[in-house]
Design a protein around this motif. Structure first.
Motif, short mmCIF file in Angstrom:
data_model
loop_
_atom_site.label_atom_id
_atom_site.label_comp_id
_atom_site.label_asym_id
_atom_site.label_seq_id
_atom_site.Cartn_x
_atom_site.Cartn_y
_atom_site.Cartn_z
N UNK A 161 -45.03 17.79 43.44
CA UNK A 161 -44.56 18.81 42.50
C UNK A 161 -45.50 18.90 41.31
N UNK A 162 -45.93 17.76 40.78
CA UNK A 162 -46.88 17.72 39.67
C UNK A 162 -48.18 18.41 40.04
N UNK A 163 -48.72 18.10 41.22
CA UNK A 163 -49.98 18.69 41.67
C UNK A 163 -49.83 20.20 41.80
N UNK A 164 -48.75 20.65 42.43
CA UNK A 164 -48.52 22.09 42.62
C UNK A 164 -48.37 22.81 41.28
N UNK A 165 -47.63 22.24 40.37
CA UNK A 165 -47.43 22.87 39.06
C UNK A 165 -48.74 22.90 38.27
N UNK A 166 -49.52 21.85 38.36
CA UNK A 166 -50.81 21.81 37.67
C UNK A 166 -51.75 22.87 38.22
N UNK A 167 -51.78 23.01 39.55
CA UNK A 167 -52.63 24.04 40.16
C UNK A 167 -52.18 25.43 39.75
N UNK A 168 -50.88 25.66 39.72
CA UNK A 168 -50.35 26.97 39.31
C UNK A 168 -50.72 27.25 37.85
N UNK A 169 -50.60 26.24 37.00
CA UNK A 169 -50.96 26.41 35.59
C UNK A 169 -52.45 26.72 35.44
N UNK A 170 -53.28 26.04 36.22
CA UNK A 170 -54.72 26.30 36.16
C UNK A 170 -55.04 27.73 36.59
N UNK A 171 -54.36 28.21 37.63
CA UNK A 171 -54.55 29.60 38.08
C UNK A 171 -54.13 30.58 36.99
N UNK A 172 -53.00 30.29 36.34
CA UNK A 172 -52.55 31.13 35.22
C UNK A 172 -53.58 31.15 34.11
N UNK A 173 -54.16 29.99 33.79
CA UNK A 173 -55.18 29.92 32.75
C UNK A 173 -56.39 30.78 33.11
N UNK A 174 -56.79 30.74 34.39
CA UNK A 174 -57.93 31.53 34.83
C UNK A 174 -57.66 33.01 34.63
#
Length: 75
Positions: free
Chosen positions: A25-38
């Motif tokens: 869950x942490x990995x998925x949320x971090x990846x989603x947040x990184x995509x949002x930042x991009x």
């Protein structure tokens, strides 16, 4: 109420399963947040360019309107 949830979760899943779940869950949320930042940066850059273009257009409009006013041209 929170303790009941934790107890029920612990009863159904082993500690390792909980660790694996929360880690994933942490990995998925971090990846989603990184995509949002991009995408946020993409939109901020685009917004900057459009605001610059709008400011340029407003300056040109002002210049032409002043010229028309100075020449006595009816709008």
């Amino acid at each position: 109420m929170m303790n009941l949830h934790i107890t029920a979760t612990t009863a159904r899943f082993s500690i390792q399963q909980q660790i694996d779940f929360h880690h994933a869950d942490f990995i998925a949320c971090t990846q989603a947040a990184n995509e949002c930042d991009k995408w946020m940066m993409e939109y901020l850059v685009a917004s900057y360019h459009y605001r610059t273009a709008a400011a340029h257009a407003a300056g040109e409009l002002s210049r032409v309107l002043q010229l028309k006013w100075a020449m006595g041209v009816q709008l």
